[in-house]
Structures are given as C-alpha cells and as structure tokens.
Enzyme design. Structure first.
Site, PDB file in Angstrom:
ATOM      1  N   GLU A   1      37.619  19.553  70.246  1.00  0.00           N
ATOM      2  CA  GLU A   1      37.038  19.527  68.901  1.00  0.00           C
ATOM      3  C   GLU A   1      36.068  18.366  68.766  1.00  0.00           C
ATOM      4  OE1 GLU A   1      39.576  19.322  65.497  1.00  0.00           O
ATOM      5  OE2 GLU A   1      41.018  20.780  66.273  1.00  0.00           O
TER       6      GLU A   1
ATOM      7  N   GLU B   1      47.040  18.287  67.358  1.00  0.00           N
ATOM      8  CA  GLU B   1      46.962  16.844  67.118  1.00  0.00           C
ATOM      9  C   GLU B   1      48.327  16.209  66.845  1.00  0.00           C
ATOM     10  OE1 GLU B   1      42.399  16.585  65.369  1.00  0.00           O
ATOM     11  OE2 GLU B   1      44.084  16.365  63.977  1.00  0.00           O
TER      12      GLU B   1
END
Length: 667
Positions: free
Chosen positions: A297, A144
């Site tokens: 995710e 991320e």
C-alpha cells in the site's frame, strides 16, 4: 517474472455495474494484482454463521476473466457489529482502563478467545471455498497488525509469556529492578500490563509488554496461516505497518511470511517524503533479508502531513513508486483502487479518484502501468549497498518507555538522520541488526543504539578487528536488554572498543560549536579520550576543549565516536570523509560524483534545488541503475547501455528529465 501493479479493491462498496467498469479500467491501467476483502467481514458473514459469497464469487470471476490476479484477504482487522454485540469482552481496553466501543476498525483484542476463534473460522471458510480459484495469487492475512490491548485477557497472556521468558519471579524481579519503588513481586497474579499509573512506568515492564504483544500478534497471524495452509499452497503474507504505536518486531515476523509486504505513507510534503520513501524501502529490504519484497500500500495522490493532505505533484506518484521498486519491491500497489463515496477514509486518494477515469491522476496511473512491464527484468536482482545502518526495534521501544535525560532523544529520528545524510550523498544503504553478519560492508553506522546485548557488542568489535569501519553515535551502549545501565562509564558496551569514557551527559537547549567550525545540537557528553584519537572538540561552554568526535584504530579497522547530533552541514562533511572508504556508486564505470551536478554544494549541506536518486541492482553480470530525478531540471549522466523506459541504446550520455526517471541496463 513480472512486477505487480494494483491496489486494494473494495467491490462491496459498489454496485455490480461498477465492477465491470473497474475490470475494464484495470486492464487499461496495466493492473495485474488487487487485494480483495480486507474489510469485508460484515459483507461476507452478515450474521453469525450465515455467509454471502455470491458477490465475491462474481468479483473473482470477473477479475480472472480480465487477467487480474487476486491477493485474497481475511477480513479480521474489522469484526462486524454482531460480533461485538455478542462478545463485548473482546472489545479492546486502553492503557487508561477504558473499554472501547464498536464503530471503527480494529475494535478487538487479539488475546480474546472469542476473537481468535472467530478469526480462525472466517479464514478457514475462505480457504475452503477459494483455495483453487484461478484468480488466487496469494493470501493476505488481516491488515496492519499493530493494535494493543490492556484487558484481563491480555494480562493473563502476559503473565504466561513472562513465565516462559524468565522462569522464576526472582529472575523477573532482577530484570525489572523491582527493588526500586517497592515493586517486588511475590506472586505472578500481581503482575499487570503497564497501564496508566500515578507517575512513571517501569521501563522493563513497558519493553516486555511490547515484546509480548509482538509475539501474541504473531501467534494470531500464525493461527490464520495454519488454517489457510491446510487448504492452499499459495503464498501467505500480511502487510507490515510502521510506526511508534506498532508493537511488532517485523524483523522476527519476516521468517513467517512468504513475502515481506509493507504499507508506506510518508508524513512530509517536501523532499522529506522522498527521504522517508527510501528509508521505508530500505528497511523492508532488510526485513526480507535482501530478497524481493512487496509494496502492498501507498497513496496514489496525497501525502498526509497530519493536519492536511498535500496533493502529489505530477510525476511524484511514479517517482515514489519507482523508488520502492529500485530498492527491492516486486511492484507497487496502492490504497485504494477506487476512492470511496463515504466512510471514514472517503478523502483518501485512490488510483481512480472521485473525478473518475477522465482525470490526470488516472492517466498518470495508466502511464506508470505501461512502464512497469519494461522493467520486469530487474525483479529478481539484488540491490547493491556497501554501507549498513543498524536498526533494532527493541532499542526504539526501550527509549519510548524510559524517562530519558532529554525529551529530545529519539531513536527513530537518529536513525532517519543517518539514513538521510547518505541518501543526499547518493549512497544506497542497507539496514542490519546489531548481531548480523556485517562482513560485506565497508562502513557500519550505529545511531543511538541505547540498548545492546553483550553478543551484539562483541559482534561489532569483531567487525572492526577484521577491517571494518564503525561509526557509533551518541547515547549508545547505555543499557543491556533488561534496560539496566551498564556501570563504569558511558558508552557502556562500546567504551573499550571506542577508547573513550563518559562520566556525564550534557543535554543541549541550543546548538554547540565545534573547533572544526561545525555544530552539534540536542546532545553533548563529557568525553575522555582514553585510547582514542581526538578528531574534533567542543568549542566554548562547559565542555570547551573536550573531545566531541574521536576515532580509534582497532585491529585492521577503525571505530569512530560522535558524541553529539551533528547539524546537516557538519554531518554531510563527515559523510564525504567516510564515503571514500566505500565502493562508490558507479554509472557505466565512472564515479557517481560526476553524475551529480552540485555535488560539492550538497556535500557542504546546501540543497542545490534538486536531488538525483541513484540505486544500483545486480543480477549475475548485469547491472541496472535507477535514476530518479526529484528536481525540476534535467540531469545529464555519463552512461553506456540500454535505457529500459524508452528502449533506446545509450552511448555516452543519458538525459534524465526534470521530475522524471530512467533505468539503465549494463552488461
């Protein structure tokens, strides 16, 4: 070709006895891919240059023996404590000038030389050791990307980036309008990041800092990708995260990843979570250029609404997963495999919850794992869409960094609103860049495109000239890429195309009525229809009788302008007016409207108590249609083909159970 199914696996948090149980449960659940090592730096390198790979060797071998492939991560999103102790200069600095301390994830500055060296080092070591491990499916660089820093390293790198972008201080001063408030720069050394200051920040400086950080973080990713590629030919990616705090231009990054991968976490408990799921999936598909991408995710059991977790109802996890797959994902992965016993995210939901495998959550996980192999044939097909909504992250950043005429102006909200209206009308949309080839779309929506280049504006004009239908929303075309207002009247770059001229904005506190009986909110404008036809007018108030909605024939196409934020009912009516120009959703050759009980009520903006999400995918002469029923009652649709979930033939009608789903193959 299979669909991926699995999630983040953190074996370093568990005893080796649990690892064997995990692999057995993964096989029961149909898991075929797990991400390993995302936050394992301190376990892999407990002291500088001292490595412990024994546990990772054992885990990868166990996974391989169990038929589970590995997305192997570099752990650089969370440097170990020893790194911060040895290199305190690499700790991040906030916009307020506060240097953060170690104790969480992302405690680093990507501009710090020591961090970049250490990140390359651990990535290289992992690639050297595991490049030929049989479990390896792909590499997962970092996690991320999105952290911003305002330290002296970042300031120096920013100055270098600005030199490359502008070439001279004269050009920078012009672009930044530094004559305002005596901000003219005579020396590059005087330029700093847009740290917290006395009053308002320079909007172009703010936007450029976002642009800079996107490029700087991409360079950090490419550092690691390069050292991995020296040893391994396996695909390399990173997981994109979406949010207002993320200074990453994912559309530009997409060319540098071998597969676009995203994390997606809706923040609403009601049907808004499903709207956001479709939004995130369609945006990922745009970044991937229409090709397959991967949901890396999402949450198995909960929705984080800000102040509390909302537990997903039975069946919702599967529906959310299948919405991503329907819209182009090559599978569904979760954070995480097994819920942690401790740590900052110990209450984050997981595929194996704290209750263990003897739980409703794990049984639902296993059921979905048994279904996905039946849908594998859709993996290489493409999503069918005839409508595009324009998306430009730099426009979003520009609106975040500017003192706007109303605090209610919100680019993301405007784009989501446009997407939501089509989602409820059961029309699948693509996202596209303003300068993209739009010729394949029957309709293009332009919500609040505040910042636009001359080239993009010309591209949209050509699209209309050649027969396209364009709808431009309020507060569009206002500034150029330097965040400088286009003079001569709003909507600036689009005024000639739309045939309108606006002298004044009128931000709203309350709703405004329209002559048609519709309503607008948030925003209104004093519109002059120069060469456009007036479709609707404001009724009452200071703008009484003034144009609110216009359209203009341009070449073979039509350009619409909507100068207010239409409420849901009014927007739904406009969508139903525009949708006939679009090739309708089809089920076995019949219009999708016939497959939607309550469609007339939905068009009027009244929620009928359930939503049937329909997405088509095509590969060659074969058409697949996903039906995802978010309502509580069954829906009957006309259909002929093979229903893949059950493997049964359908000849006439397909029943989609309440809270369930079906996938139909035709051809």
């Amino acid at each position: 070709m299979s669909l991926y199914y699995g999630g983040d696996y953190n074996p370093e948090q568990w005893d080796p006895a649990v690892w064997k149980e995990d692999v057995d449960l993964m096989r029961q659940a149909g898991v075929n891919l797990v991400t390993v090592g995302v936050f394992s730096w301190s376990s892999l390198e407990p002291a500088p240059g001292e490595y412990d790979f024994a546990w990772l060797d054992q885990v990868l071998d166990l996974l391989h023996d169990g038929g589970v492939r590995v997305d192997l991560a570099t752990p650089t999103a969370s440097p170990p404590p020893w790194f911060s102790r040895l290199h305190p200069e690499a700790l991040p600095v906030t916009a307020d000038g506060v240097r953060l301390t170690h104790g969480s994830r992302d405690t680093y500055c990507a501009c710090a030389p020591a961090y970049r060296d250490a990140a390359r080092g651990i990535a290289r070591t992992l690639a050297e050791r595991y490049h030929d491990h049989p479990a390896l499916a792909m590499w997962h660089v970092h996690n991320e990307y999105g952290s911003t820093c305002y330290c002296s390293f970042a300031a120096e790198r920013f100055r270098g980036w600005l030199r490359d972008r502008y070439g001279s201080l004269d050009r920078l001063n012009e672009a930044w309008t530094t004559a305002f408030w005596s901000q003219g720069y005579a020396d590059w050394a005087d330029i700093e990041p847009p740290r917290t200051t006395q009053y308002l920040v320079n909007p172009t400086q703010y936007l450029d800092y976002r642009r800079f950080w996107s490029d700087e973080l991409l360079a950090a990713y490419l550092d690691q990708k390069a050292v991995i590629r020296d040893h391994s030919a396996a695909p390399v990616t990173t997981n994109f995260v979406f949010g207002g705090w993320v200074p990453v231009n994912h559309a530009r990054w997409a060319a540098e990843v071998d597969v676009v991968a995203i994390d997606h976490y809706p923040d609403q408990a009601g049907i808004g979570a499903e709207e956001q799921t479709a939004f995130g999936a369609d945006l990922a598909r745009a970044w991937a250029g229409g090709k397959p991408w991967l949901l890396m995710e999402h949450a198995a059991g909960g929705l984080n609404t800000g102040g509390r977790w909302h537990t997903k109802e039975p069946g919702r996890m599967a529906r959310n997963s299948l919405s991503h797959i329907a819209r182009g994902s090559r599978g569904a992965l979760f954070f995480q495999w097994r819920a942690s016993r401790g740590g900052a995210e110990m209450y984050h939901s997981a595929m194996v919850p704290h209750a263990g495998a003897d739980s409703a959550r794990f049984r639902e996980i296993a059921r979905l794992g048994s279904v996905l192999p039946r849908l594998a044939e859709v993996a290489e097909s493409r999503v069918v869409a005839d409508v595009a909504i324009l998306w430009d992250v730099e426009c979003w950043w520009a609106m975040q960094g500017t003192h706007l005429p109303s605090s209610s102006l919100d680019y993301l909200a405007a784009v989501r609103s446009a997407h939501r209206h089509f989602w409820h009308a059961d029309v699948t949309v693509d996202f596209a860049a303003p300068d993209a080839d739009l010729s394949s779309y029957r309709l293009v929506m332009v919500p609040s495109l505040y910042l636009v280049s001359d080239e993009a504006a010309a591209n949209l004009a050509a699209y209309v000239e050649n027969g396209g239908q364009l709808l431009v929303g309020y507060f569009s075309g206002i500034v150029d890429p330097d965040v400088r207002v286009r003079l001569g009247g709003y909507p600036g770059a689009f005024a000639d195309l739309l045939g309108v001229r606006v002298e004044e904005f009128h931000p709203l506190e309350d709703e405004v009525e329209l002559a048609s009986g519709g309503r607008g909110r948030l925003w209104s404008e004093d519109v002059e229809a120069v060469s456009a036809e007036v479709v609707d007018r404001y009724a009452g108030g200071v703008l009484d009788g003034k144009p609110a909605v216009t359209r203009r024939q341009v070449g073979d196409g039509t350009a619409w302008y909507v100068s207010t934020e239409l409420d849901d009912r009014t927007a739904a009516k406009l969508v139903t007016h525009l949708v006939p120009t679009v090739e309708p959703q089809n089920v076995a050759g019949r219009p999708a409207e016939s497959a939607r009980p309550g469609a007339e009520r939905e068009a009027a903006g009244v929620h009928p108590g359930g939503v049937l999400e329909t997405v088509r995918r095509r590969g060659g002469d074969t058409l697949w249609t996903f039906f995802i029923n978010h309502g509580g009652s069954e829906v009957v649709v006309p259909a002929v083909g093979i229903e893949l979930v059950s493997g049964t033939a359908v000849d006439g009608e397909l029943v989609v159970p309440g809270g369930g789903y079906s996938v139909l193959r035709e051809g």
